[in-house]
Write an enzyme that holds these catalytic residues in place. Structure first.
Site, PDB file in Angstrom:
ATOM      1  N   HIS A 180       0.842  -1.201   0.000  1.00 21.96           N
ATOM      2  CA  HIS A 180       0.000   0.000   0.000  1.00 21.96           C
ATOM      3  C   HIS A 180       0.879   1.254   0.000  1.00 21.96           C
ATOM      4  O   HIS A 180       0.626   2.202  -0.757  1.00 21.96           O
ATOM      5  CB  HIS A 180      -0.905  -0.037   1.236  1.00 21.96           C
ATOM      6  N   GLU A 181       1.900   1.257   0.849  1.00 18.84           N
ATOM      7  CA  GLU A 181       2.765   2.435   0.941  1.00 18.84           C
ATOM      8  C   GLU A 181       3.588   2.628  -0.328  1.00 18.84           C
ATOM      9  O   GLU A 181       3.825   3.753  -0.760  1.00 18.84           O
ATOM     10  CB  GLU A 181       3.687   2.312   2.163  1.00 18.84           C
TER      11      GLU A 181
ATOM     12  N   HIS B  30       1.720   4.573  -2.890  1.00 21.90           N
ATOM     13  CA  HIS B  30       1.781   6.031  -2.733  1.00 21.90           C
ATOM     14  C   HIS B  30       3.029   6.595  -3.411  1.00 21.90           C
ATOM     15  O   HIS B  30       2.993   7.686  -3.993  1.00 21.90           O
ATOM     16  CB  HIS B  30       1.787   6.404  -1.246  1.00 21.90           C
TER      17      HIS B  30
ATOM     18  N   GLU C 159      -6.263   6.770  -1.077  1.00 22.98           N
ATOM     19  CA  GLU C 159      -6.198   5.578  -0.222  1.00 22.98           C
ATOM     20  C   GLU C 159      -6.865   4.398  -0.909  1.00 22.98           C
ATOM     21  O   GLU C 159      -6.355   3.267  -0.860  1.00 22.98           O
ATOM     22  CB  GLU C 159      -6.865   5.862   1.131  1.00 22.98           C
TER      23      GLU C 159
END
Length: 363
Positions: free
Chosen positions: A176-177, A180, A255
């Site tokens: 997930h990070e 980003h 997100e």
């Protein structure tokens, strides 16, 4: 889940929100121009014509042009200054929140696992391995990626993340990070933060004029100047509020995009879904003890309780997107399993402590 469809939807909604943000900034410039006309006077070829009639706008075109350029330059320069301040490396952000750099050769099992997972996801994403930090004082389950570009990025996880998540769930969080980083979310948020600061500067200028209003005395021109200062304070704070609302909405869409990208990297919806479920039932949730307002948009989970300006969608909605068959009743199973794991860890720690004391006492 169809992660490509979810990614496309999040990107489309982000573009609309960014357009709305740009319109909001232009609206601030337009309102400032109207206030300039009202407070500093305007030329009216037709006394009975409305203020914003075509004739009046043509007659005051020079003032409108000057006001628009001046306000735009003020917001732009203030925004650029703030962006340059925020462009520091991700390691600086992690250290400011109490992060400790992880040694790549660490023999600690949890840190060794973290390093391995970050290296695996780096390879899958095709980006350099970032610096890795652990927020030792944070018991909640959270993580973030910081930095302006992949070359200066850093990934940080909380102590609660290391101790509570299994390897698969940790992979989901790290993936997930990395999303980003790859999707440019760090640059996007820094630019939005800069634009918000540019709007705030209008209020700061108005406040400064009001604080020094005594120096204006009771001169004939003091009334319009004070009225303009008050208007700038109001316009700045109202614009800042709506700008923050839009920025929070943009963050929520990013997100969703990062969640879908995490599934793409790991090919396992259960990894990120499992991490989100544990946040939902964990005693400390994802909240940070450190002040997380400045970095809230970077976090895996919400760093503090918020509603209108929430930087993250509700947990249950995020889980349902990556695991369509999810029901809230499933959390009870997760809570019971987490409770058993905690009891097992406490028992193991107590036994280890007992063995240590016996070794110290000797035969």
């Amino acid at each position: 889940m169809n992660f490509f469809e979810h990614q496309d939807r999040s990107r489309r909604q982000t573009r609309w929100l960014l357009l709305l943000f740009a319109i909001a900034v232009l609206a601030v410039v337009a309102v400032v121009n109207v206030v300039l006309l009202l407070t500093l006077g305007f030329v009216s070829p037709l006394d009975d014509a409305p203020l914003l009639s075509a004739a009046n706008l043509r007659a005051n075109s020079s003032m409108l042009l000057f006001g628009a350029i001046g306000t735009g330059l003020l917001i732009g320069l203030a925004s650029l200054s703030r962006i340059l301040q925020l462009r520091g490396g991700g390691g600086d952000v992690a250290r400011s929140l109490g992060g400790t750099l992880v040694d790549p050769d660490s023999r600690d099992p949890l840190r060794r696992r973290l390093v391995n997972v970050v290296e695996e996801i780096s390879l899958a994403a095709g980006v350099p391995v970032p610096q890795i930090f652990v927020l030792e004082q944070e018991p909640g389950i959270n993580a973030f990626a910081a930095g302006y570009s992949p070359s200066d990025a850093a990934v940080a996880v909380t102590r609660g993340t290391l101790e509570t998540l299994n390897r698969s769930e940790l992979q989901g969080v790290i993936a997930h990070e990395f999303s980003h980083i790859l999707n440019g979310d760090m640059r996007l948020n820094i630019k939005l933060m800069g634009a918000l600061f540019g709007i705030l500067v209008l209020s700061l200028i108005g406040r400064r004029v009001l604080l020094h209003s005594g120096a204006l005395g009771r001169s004939r021109n003091s009334g319009p100047i004070l009225a303009l200062a008050i208007a700038l304070v109001v316009i700045g704070y109202v614009g800042l509020f709506f700008g923050r609302v839009i920025k929070s909405a943009v963050s929520r869409q990013r997100e969703y995009l990062a969640d879908a990208s995490a599934v793409q990297f790991t090919r396992d919806p259960g990894s990120i879904a499992g991490a989100l479920k544990k946040i939902a039932v964990h005693g400390n949730h994802s909240y940070l003890q450190a002040d997380s307002e400045e970095v809230g948009h970077m976090l895996f989970g919400s760093g503090q309780q918020a509603r209108l300006l929430a930087t993250h969608p509700p947990l249950l909605q995020r889980i349902a997107r990556v695991e369509p068959g999810f029901t809230e009743d499933d959390l009870q199973v997760v809570a019971e399993r987490l409770k058993r794991d905690e009891q097992r860890q406490k028992k193991a720690a107590a036994q280890e402590e007992q063995r240590r004391e016996q070794r110290e006492q000797g035969p």
